[in-house]
Write an enzyme that holds these catalytic residues in place. Structure first.
Site, PDB file in Angstrom:
ATOM      1  N   GLY A   4       0.808  -1.220   0.000  1.00 44.03           N
ATOM      2  CA  GLY A   4       0.000   0.000   0.000  1.00 44.03           C
ATOM      3  C   GLY A   4       0.837   1.263   0.000  1.00 44.03           C
ATOM      4  O   GLY A   4       0.310   2.370   0.185  1.00 44.03           O
ATOM      5  N   LYS A   5       2.142   1.125  -0.225  1.00 43.66           N
ATOM      6  CA  LYS A   5       3.053   2.278  -0.213  1.00 43.66           C
ATOM      7  C   LYS A   5       2.618   3.367  -1.203  1.00 43.66           C
ATOM      8  O   LYS A   5       2.485   4.530  -0.838  1.00 43.66           O
ATOM      9  CB  LYS A   5       4.483   1.858  -0.601  1.00 43.66           C
ATOM     10  N   SER A  26      12.804  -0.722  -1.185  1.00 49.20           N
ATOM     11  CA  SER A  26      14.059  -0.489  -0.447  1.00 49.20           C
ATOM     12  C   SER A  26      14.205  -1.477   0.710  1.00 49.20           C
ATOM     13  O   SER A  26      14.127  -1.093   1.875  1.00 49.20           O
ATOM     14  CB  SER A  26      14.143   0.953   0.051  1.00 49.20           C
TER      15      SER A  26
END
Length: 198
Positions: free
Chosen positions: A36-37, A105
């Site tokens: 959901g970033k 990341s």
């Protein structure tokens, strides 16, 4: 590198801060694919934009479609991908913008490297902590299915690790918290703690 001498421009970061009416920094969303970033980052940027804040968004697939389209997903390529993104984000920060960055990341060492490039004072880490099983049920791009079938190698969460942040500035559990509530919390943090709005 001895012959490279950076030019000193008349307009400084402080000048841009005064012109825009707010400070500039990077808001870095990290988490698994499907966590959901990007959704949260998009919502946060829209909320800031509506408040008159100058923003720019950087997202994984978008950057890999242009600037980093020559990079793969080996350990070395992933690190170079993030290095380039961090350098671009730093340029935008110096231009007076709030950078909304959304990237898996996965490794702590890489996130520390990003923070070092951008500068610790200009780096806000948001951990979108969504369990792998939830991310797999979403799988809007069909990537987990391909990774499970062995069609995609080095896929984070399947055959490549994800190291959770030790102490993010904000942690969001999208499986337990409504997206609007999470955005309210993030924007409140940005406005109050960092005084980005005059």
């Amino acid at each position: 590198m001895n012959n490279i001498i950076p030019h000193s421009f008349n307009i400084k970061r402080e000048d841009r801060k005064k012109q825009k009416g707010h400070t500039s920094f990077v808001v870095w969303f990290t988490g698994l694919s499907g966590s959901g970033k990007s959704t949260l980052a998009n919502m946060v940027e829209k909320r800031l934009f509506d408040l008159g804040v100058h923003t720019f968004a950087l997202d994984g697939d978008n950057v890999r479609s242009g600037l980093n389209k020559n990079l793969g997903f080996t350990r070395e390529d992933r690190k170079e991908n993030l290095r380039r993104i961090a350098e671009v984000a730093k340029l935008f920060v110096n231009s007076g913008n709030i950078v909304i960055a959304s990237f898996i990341s996965p490794l702590k060492a890489d996130r520390d490297f990003i923070k070092e490039i951008i500068g610790e004072d200009d780096f806000i880490e948001i951990f979108v902590n969504t369990p792998l099983e939830i991310c797999e049920t979403r799988d809007v791009k069909g990537l987990y299915k391909k990774a499970r079938a062995g069609e995609i190698k080095n896929f984070t969460g399947i055959d490549a690790p994800y190291e959770q942040p030790d102490s993010p500035d904000i942690e969001v559990r999208t499986d337990k918290e409504d997206a609007e509530d999470a955005v309210d919390r993030i924007v409140t943090f940005l406005k109050t703690n960092l005084e980005i709005i005059k």
